[in-house]
Design a protein around this motif. Structure first.
Motif, PDB file in Angstrom:
ATOM      1  N   GLU A  33       0.802  -1.220   0.000  1.00  0.00           N
ATOM      2  CA  GLU A  33       0.000   0.000   0.000  1.00  0.00           C
ATOM      3  C   GLU A  33       0.841   1.278   0.000  1.00  0.00           C
ATOM      4  O   GLU A  33       0.304   2.369   0.201  1.00  0.00           O
ATOM      5  CB  GLU A  33      -0.971   0.019   1.203  1.00  0.00           C
ATOM      6  N   GLN A  34       2.139   1.156  -0.229  1.00  0.00           N
ATOM      7  CA  GLN A  34       2.997   2.339  -0.316  1.00  0.00           C
ATOM      8  C   GLN A  34       2.989   2.886  -1.745  1.00  0.00           C
ATOM      9  O   GLN A  34       2.876   2.132  -2.706  1.00  0.00           O
ATOM     10  CB  GLN A  34       4.434   1.983   0.082  1.00  0.00           C
ATOM     11  N   GLU A  35       3.111   4.206  -1.859  1.00  0.00           N
ATOM     12  CA  GLU A  35       3.141   4.805  -3.188  1.00  0.00           C
ATOM     13  C   GLU A  35       4.484   4.553  -3.867  1.00  0.00           C
ATOM     14  O   GLU A  35       5.519   4.487  -3.218  1.00  0.00           O
ATOM     15  CB  GLU A  35       2.886   6.315  -3.091  1.00  0.00           C
ATOM     16  N   TYR A  36       4.428   4.376  -5.189  1.00  0.00           N
ATOM     17  CA  TYR A  36       5.654   4.238  -5.965  1.00  0.00           C
ATOM     18  C   TYR A  36       6.371   5.586  -6.028  1.00  0.00           C
ATOM     19  O   TYR A  36       5.773   6.646  -5.864  1.00  0.00           O
ATOM     20  CB  TYR A  36       5.334   3.770  -7.386  1.00  0.00           C
ATOM     21  N   HIS A  37       7.675   5.533  -6.321  1.00  0.00           N
ATOM     22  CA  HIS A  37       8.478   6.752  -6.362  1.00  0.00           C
ATOM     23  C   HIS A  37       9.367   6.759  -7.597  1.00  0.00           C
ATOM     24  O   HIS A  37       9.563   5.740  -8.253  1.00  0.00           O
ATOM     25  CB  HIS A  37       9.350   6.869  -5.104  1.00  0.00           C
ATOM     26  N   GLY A  38       9.902   7.932  -7.890  1.00  0.00           N
ATOM     27  CA  GLY A  38      10.921   8.078  -8.907  1.00  0.00           C
ATOM     28  C   GLY A  38      10.503   7.606 -10.284  1.00  0.00           C
ATOM     29  O   GLY A  38       9.390   7.870 -10.747  1.00  0.00           O
ATOM     30  N   VAL A  39      11.425   6.891 -10.947  1.00  0.00           N
ATOM     31  CA  VAL A  39      11.186   6.490 -12.336  1.00  0.00           C
ATOM     32  C   VAL A  39      10.018   5.517 -12.454  1.00  0.00           C
ATOM     33  O   VAL A  39       9.336   5.490 -13.480  1.00  0.00           O
ATOM     34  CB  VAL A  39      12.464   5.877 -12.951  1.00  0.00           C
ATOM     35  N   THR A  40       9.767   4.716 -11.406  1.00  0.00           N
ATOM     36  CA  THR A  40       8.632   3.788 -11.446  1.00  0.00           C
ATOM     37  C   THR A  40       7.322   4.564 -11.472  1.00  0.00           C
ATOM     38  O   THR A  40       6.418   4.258 -12.270  1.00  0.00           O
ATOM     39  CB  THR A  40       8.656   2.846 -10.222  1.00  0.00           C
ATOM     40  N   ARG A  41       7.216   5.570 -10.619  1.00  0.00           N
ATOM     41  CA  ARG A  41       6.009   6.402 -10.589  1.00  0.00           C
ATOM     42  C   ARG A  41       5.842   7.124 -11.929  1.00  0.00           C
ATOM     43  O   ARG A  41       4.723   7.244 -12.443  1.00  0.00           O
ATOM     44  CB  ARG A  41       6.133   7.410  -9.444  1.00  0.00           C
ATOM     45  N   CYS A  42       6.933   7.573 -12.499  1.00  0.00           N
ATOM     46  CA  CYS A  42       6.883   8.273 -13.774  1.00  0.00           C
ATOM     47  C   CYS A  42       6.433   7.334 -14.899  1.00  0.00           C
ATOM     48  O   CYS A  42       5.585   7.691 -15.725  1.00  0.00           O
ATOM     49  CB  CYS A  42       8.251   8.868 -14.094  1.00  0.00           C
ATOM     50  N   ALA A 101      -5.868  10.622 -15.269  1.00  0.00           N
ATOM     51  CA  ALA A 101      -4.628  10.148 -15.900  1.00  0.00           C
ATOM     52  C   ALA A 101      -3.674  11.302 -16.160  1.00  0.00           C
ATOM     53  O   ALA A 101      -2.453  11.162 -16.021  1.00  0.00           O
ATOM     54  CB  ALA A 101      -4.957   9.414 -17.196  1.00  0.00           C
ATOM     55  N   MET A 102      -4.201  12.458 -16.534  1.00  0.00           N
ATOM     56  CA  MET A 102      -3.345  13.631 -16.727  1.00  0.00           C
ATOM     57  C   MET A 102      -2.685  14.024 -15.417  1.00  0.00           C
ATOM     58  O   MET A 102      -1.490  14.356 -15.378  1.00  0.00           O
ATOM     59  CB  MET A 102      -4.150  14.794 -17.300  1.00  0.00           C
ATOM     60  N   MET A 103      -3.444  13.975 -14.318  1.00  0.00           N
ATOM     61  CA  MET A 103      -2.861  14.277 -13.009  1.00  0.00           C
ATOM     62  C   MET A 103      -1.795  13.241 -12.650  1.00  0.00           C
ATOM     63  O   MET A 103      -0.720  13.593 -12.132  1.00  0.00           O
ATOM     64  CB  MET A 103      -3.941  14.311 -11.928  1.00  0.00           C
ATOM     65  N   ALA A 104      -2.059  11.962 -12.932  1.00  0.00           N
ATOM     66  CA  ALA A 104      -1.085  10.912 -12.638  1.00  0.00           C
ATOM     67  C   ALA A 104       0.206  11.137 -13.411  1.00  0.00           C
ATOM     68  O   ALA A 104       1.313  10.929 -12.890  1.00  0.00           O
ATOM     69  CB  ALA A 104      -1.678   9.542 -12.972  1.00  0.00           C
ATOM     70  N   LEU A 105       0.083  11.564 -14.670  1.00  0.00           N
ATOM     71  CA  LEU A 105       1.273  11.840 -15.474  1.00  0.00           C
ATOM     72  C   LEU A 105       2.056  13.013 -14.895  1.00  0.00           C
ATOM     73  O   LEU A 105       3.283  12.934 -14.736  1.00  0.00           O
ATOM     74  CB  LEU A 105       0.861  12.139 -16.916  1.00  0.00           C
ATOM     75  N   GLY A 106       1.369  14.107 -14.582  1.00  0.00           N
ATOM     76  CA  GLY A 106       2.048  15.266 -14.012  1.00  0.00           C
ATOM     77  C   GLY A 106       2.745  14.939 -12.706  1.00  0.00           C
ATOM     78  O   GLY A 106       3.901  15.327 -12.481  1.00  0.00           O
ATOM     79  N   ASN A 107       2.061  14.185 -11.839  1.00  0.00           N
ATOM     80  CA  ASN A 107       2.655  13.819 -10.556  1.00  0.00           C
ATOM     81  C   ASN A 107       3.834  12.864 -10.732  1.00  0.00           C
ATOM     82  O   ASN A 107       4.815  12.934  -9.992  1.00  0.00           O
ATOM     83  CB  ASN A 107       1.599  13.195  -9.647  1.00  0.00           C
ATOM     84  N   ASN A 159       7.554  13.570  -9.554  1.00  0.00           N
ATOM     85  CA  ASN A 159       8.206  12.629  -8.635  1.00  0.00           C
ATOM     86  C   ASN A 159       9.566  12.182  -9.150  1.00  0.00           C
ATOM     87  O   ASN A 159      10.478  11.900  -8.367  1.00  0.00           O
ATOM     88  CB  ASN A 159       7.299  11.428  -8.404  1.00  0.00           C
ATOM     89  N   ALA A 160       9.700  12.130 -10.473  1.00  0.00           N
ATOM     90  CA  ALA A 160      10.975  11.737 -11.075  1.00  0.00           C
ATOM     91  C   ALA A 160      11.881  12.941 -11.338  1.00  0.00           C
ATOM     92  O   ALA A 160      12.918  12.809 -12.000  1.00  0.00           O
ATOM     93  CB  ALA A 160      10.717  10.982 -12.378  1.00  0.00           C
ATOM     94  N   LYS A 161      11.481  14.112 -10.835  1.00  0.00           N
ATOM     95  CA  LYS A 161      12.261  15.350 -10.935  1.00  0.00           C
ATOM     96  C   LYS A 161      12.353  15.897 -12.358  1.00  0.00           C
ATOM     97  O   LYS A 161      13.283  16.641 -12.683  1.00  0.00           O
ATOM     98  CB  LYS A 161      13.663  15.173 -10.332  1.00  0.00           C
ATOM     99  N   HIS A 162      11.401  15.551 -13.199  1.00  0.00           N
ATOM    100  CA  HIS A 162      11.327  16.150 -14.535  1.00  0.00           C
ATOM    101  C   HIS A 162      10.406  17.371 -14.440  1.00  0.00           C
ATOM    102  O   HIS A 162       9.274  17.373 -14.929  1.00  0.00           O
ATOM    103  CB  HIS A 162      10.781  15.138 -15.547  1.00  0.00           C
ATOM    104  N   TYR A 163      10.902  18.420 -13.797  1.00  0.00           N
ATOM    105  CA  TYR A 163      10.037  19.509 -13.392  1.00  0.00           C
ATOM    106  C   TYR A 163       9.501  20.336 -14.559  1.00  0.00           C
ATOM    107  O   TYR A 163       8.356  20.791 -14.522  1.00  0.00           O
ATOM    108  CB  TYR A 163      10.764  20.408 -12.392  1.00  0.00           C
ATOM    109  N   GLU A 164      10.302  20.544 -15.586  1.00  0.00           N
ATOM    110  CA  GLU A 164       9.818  21.300 -16.741  1.00  0.00           C
ATOM    111  C   GLU A 164       8.658  20.576 -17.418  1.00  0.00           C
ATOM    112  O   GLU A 164       7.647  21.198 -17.777  1.00  0.00           O
ATOM    113  CB  GLU A 164      10.954  21.529 -17.743  1.00  0.00           C
ATOM    114  N   ASP A 165       8.807  19.272 -17.594  1.00  0.00           N
ATOM    115  CA  ASP A 165       7.730  18.489 -18.215  1.00  0.00           C
ATOM    116  C   ASP A 165       6.506  18.450 -17.307  1.00  0.00           C
ATOM    117  O   ASP A 165       5.366  18.543 -17.784  1.00  0.00           O
ATOM    118  CB  ASP A 165       8.208  17.066 -18.507  1.00  0.00           C
ATOM    119  N   ALA A 166       6.741  18.297 -16.007  1.00  0.00           N
ATOM    120  CA  ALA A 166       5.621  18.280 -15.063  1.00  0.00           C
ATOM    121  C   ALA A 166       4.867  19.601 -15.103  1.00  0.00           C
ATOM    122  O   ALA A 166       3.631  19.629 -15.067  1.00  0.00           O
ATOM    123  CB  ALA A 166       6.138  18.018 -13.642  1.00  0.00           C
ATOM    124  N   PHE A 167       5.606  20.699 -15.209  1.00  0.00           N
ATOM    125  CA  PHE A 167       4.983  22.022 -15.273  1.00  0.00           C
ATOM    126  C   PHE A 167       4.076  22.139 -16.499  1.00  0.00           C
ATOM    127  O   PHE A 167       2.951  22.633 -16.406  1.00  0.00           O
ATOM    128  CB  PHE A 167       6.068  23.103 -15.316  1.00  0.00           C
TER     129      PHE A 167
END
Length: 213
Positions: free
Chosen positions: A35-44, A67-73, A77-85
């Motif tokens: 039940e833990q959230e995925y992180h980093g490249v897996t979350r991305c 799904a758009m929110m999941a992609l942005g988050n 989470n993977a530190k791709h901040y420009e793309d997330a923005f």
């Protein structure tokens, strides 16, 4: 990703209700075992898979928006901040076009403010967090947990900009509310008290009374 896709499809096909929808949607970003959230490249990667699964649906479809929110988050989470923005700005524009609820718009604006911060666009982060806090007060009242969190985010931005007096004034107003509503040992209450202490200690104009406080 395939498991999440199948589980959510079953919930839709069988009209299982909101709780089942939410539980199955969570598989896109959290492990079914721990039940833990995925992180980093897996979350991305899961964010991209989620978006590709539902992007073909109409713009107003719930799953497409989620799904758009999941992609942005995931990108964030993977530190791709420009793309997330870019994704979060597109998400906000979509919600406004659709006339979505104030609640959902405030959630996205809060996420966008975090992205501004990571991109070192601190003035824009501060302005947006001030706006979100003000609107949370009107929408939810000062004792709602979302308003308290918005107050902390705004005060944190003030602190980051070295606007110590404003940060201290906001913490003095809102920490008593957090202690009353959330409790002294709540994580958010403790964070607010810690940041208030930082504001007191880092203010060049701090007095001995401030430091004792």
């Amino acid at each position: 990703a395939e498991q999440a896709k199948i589980l959510f499809a079953e919930a839709e096909e069988n009209n299982l209700g909101d709780n089942a929808f939410d539980e199955r949607w969570d598989r896109w970003f959290s492990c079914s075992l721990c039940e833990q959230e995925y992180h980093g490249v897996t979350r991305c990667a899961l964010g991209w898979a989620c978006w590709k699964t539902y992007v073909g649906r109409p713009e107003g479809d719930w799953a497409r928006g989620a799904a758009m929110m999941a992609l942005g988050n995931g990108l964030y989470n993977a530190k791709h901040y420009e793309d997330a923005f870019a994704v979060k700005e597109a998400e906000l524009a979509m919600l406004r076009r659709l006339g979505d609820s104030e609640e959902n718009i405030l959630i996205v604006q809060g996420n966008l403010a975090c992205t501004y911060g990571e991109l070192k666009r601190l003035d824009e982060a501060l302005s947006l967090r001030r706006d979100v806090y003000s609107r949370r007060l009107k929408l939810n009242g000062e004792e709602h947990s979302s308003t308290i969190r918005a107050a902390n985010n705004y005060a944190s931005s003030l602190l980051g900009q070295k606007r110590f007096e404003e940060a201290k004034a906001l913490f003095r107003r809102t920490i008593p509310v957090a202690r009353r509503v959330l409790g002294d040992h709540n994580d958010l209450t403790l964070l607010m008290r810690r940041l208030y202490a930082v504001a007191l200690c880092n203010d060049p104009g701090a007095t001995l009374d401030d430091l004792r406080e």
